[in-house]
Design an enzyme around this catalytic site. Structure first.
Site, PDB file in Angstrom:
ATOM      1  CB  CYS A   1       9.303 -25.184 -24.247  1.00  0.00           C
ATOM      2  SG  CYS A   1       8.438 -25.933 -25.648  1.00  0.00           S
TER       3      CYS A   1
ATOM      4  CB  CYS B   1       4.191 -29.467 -22.566  1.00  0.00           C
ATOM      5  SG  CYS B   1       5.990 -29.376 -22.622  1.00  0.00           S
TER       6      CYS B   1
END
Length: 364
Positions: free
Chosen positions: A101, A198
């Protein structure tokens, strides 16, 4: 850093990025806050906090007095991060999507977006530091707060990503960050830190994974092949896992806990070993591929380095040796001074020279 730069800050809706933006504003920079929406499959799910995070980020921008915007990177995230996440789990490995990410979204898609906004630099709430050495080469350093240092998650960044990056929290302790947020009446000052992956949030991990990877039950066996139970699919387990095995009892009745010690992919068998100190759970050599070095060149193999096999573990002393792996590129073998507990394929081995993060690669 020069004064009066236009800096685009990734505002996540948490306390860290809130204070990072405030600090830059206090330093005289023109600050723009941008909220990144990276996941949208579960917008109405109780585990997804993106709506509240967006509200909190906007509120912080209002308190600080900075321009604010939101951008949707869900498509990029699914293609560059989540697809890889699923492939790795399907192959029996345990990936770390937070590393991807950073390299693919926060310091690539977000950086590209910031440039369109006229940014001179970008900033995040990561606990890390960046300096510039010879030839203005970016050097990634550990944060002052060693308990919160996040250089592990940033080790895949390259020079073009680190050059325009700044980490305002690098020299602060977490306690100091919360104190600033409280003093400045930021709505995020008491907000709990996000944990875990996440897009999964606080939900049960296996429940989430079953949406995308079907169950493939098989035998759960001891190292000598004795069946002690059944697993629901190798993808749902990781090396060193203790919880969720469903085998609380033991053959010998000594009560020692069981841990995942290996995966036999061809036989679809999950190998479990009894006791935290079982020899199968330790290894003094770790093979690493898909190597990335922040400086652009590999470190000197004649020296001793520190290495982390997972976030927040203390640096473990090791020496490195190179092994040619043909079409897969260079392979590194890390020889540790003391055996390491459950080196996990798919996770990252990150190397350090003191406080300098050198880079790393994927454990195979």
């Amino acid at each position: 850093m020069s004064s009066h730069l236009r800096i685009v800050v990734g505002l996540s809706g948490g306390v860290d990025s809130s204070v990072a933006a405030w600090l830059l504003k206090q330093q005289g920079h023109e600050v723009v806050g941008v909220f990144m929406k990276n996941w949208e499959d579960d917008d109405t799910d109780t585990y997804c906090t993106s709506r509240q995070d967006l509200i909190d980020a906007a509120s912080v921008a209002d308190v600080i007095g900075i321009e604010f915007d939101a951008v949707n990177f869900a498509a990029e995230y699914r293609e560059r991060v989540f697809a890889c996440f699923l492939r790795e789990y399907e192959a029996g490995r345990t990936p770390n999507p937070d590393v991807l990410c950073n390299s693919e979204i926060k310091f690539r898609a977000f950086l590209d977006h910031a440039i369109t906004l006229g940014a001179d630099a970008i900033a995040t709430g990561h606990y890390a530091r960046v300096t510039h050495g010879e030839g203005y080469r970016a050097v990634l350093l550990k944060a002052r707060d060693t308990g919160k240092d996040q250089s592990y998650f940033l080790h895949q960044l390259c020079q073009s990503q680190l050059q325009p990056a700044c980490f305002p929290l690098g020299d602060l302790l977490k306690s100091e960050v919360r104190a600033i947020a409280q003093r400045e009446n930021m709505p995020t000052w008491k907000k709990k830190d996000s944990t875990g992956i996440c897009f999964i949030g606080e939900r049960p991990f296996r429940e989430f994974l079953e949406r995308y990877l079907p169950r493939a039950p098989g035998r759960m066996v001891t190292p000598d092949g004795f069946a002690v139970g059944k697993h629901q699919g190798l993808a749902y387990y990781t090396l060193g896992q203790r919880q969720g095995l469903g085998i609380g009892g033991t053959r010998e009745g000594d009560g020692a806990p069981w841990f995942v010690a290996g995966k036999r992919l061809k036989e679809n068998e999950l190998v479990v070993a009894q006791g935290h100190d079982h020899p199968l759970l330790y290894n003094d050599t770790v093979t690493v591929q898909q190597l990335h070095w922040i400086a652009g060149t590999p470190p000197d193999a004649s020296r001793t380095y520190g290495a982390k096999l997972r976030y927040r573990m203390p640096d473990a002393s090791c020496r490195i040796a190179w092994r040619d792996s043909g079409s897969d590129g260079d392979t590194l073998v890390a020889h540790f001074d003391t055996p390491q507990w459950t080196p996990t394929p798919g996770q990252y081995c990150v190397f350090y020279d003191g406080g300098v993060c050198l880079g790393g690669g994927v454990i195979v």
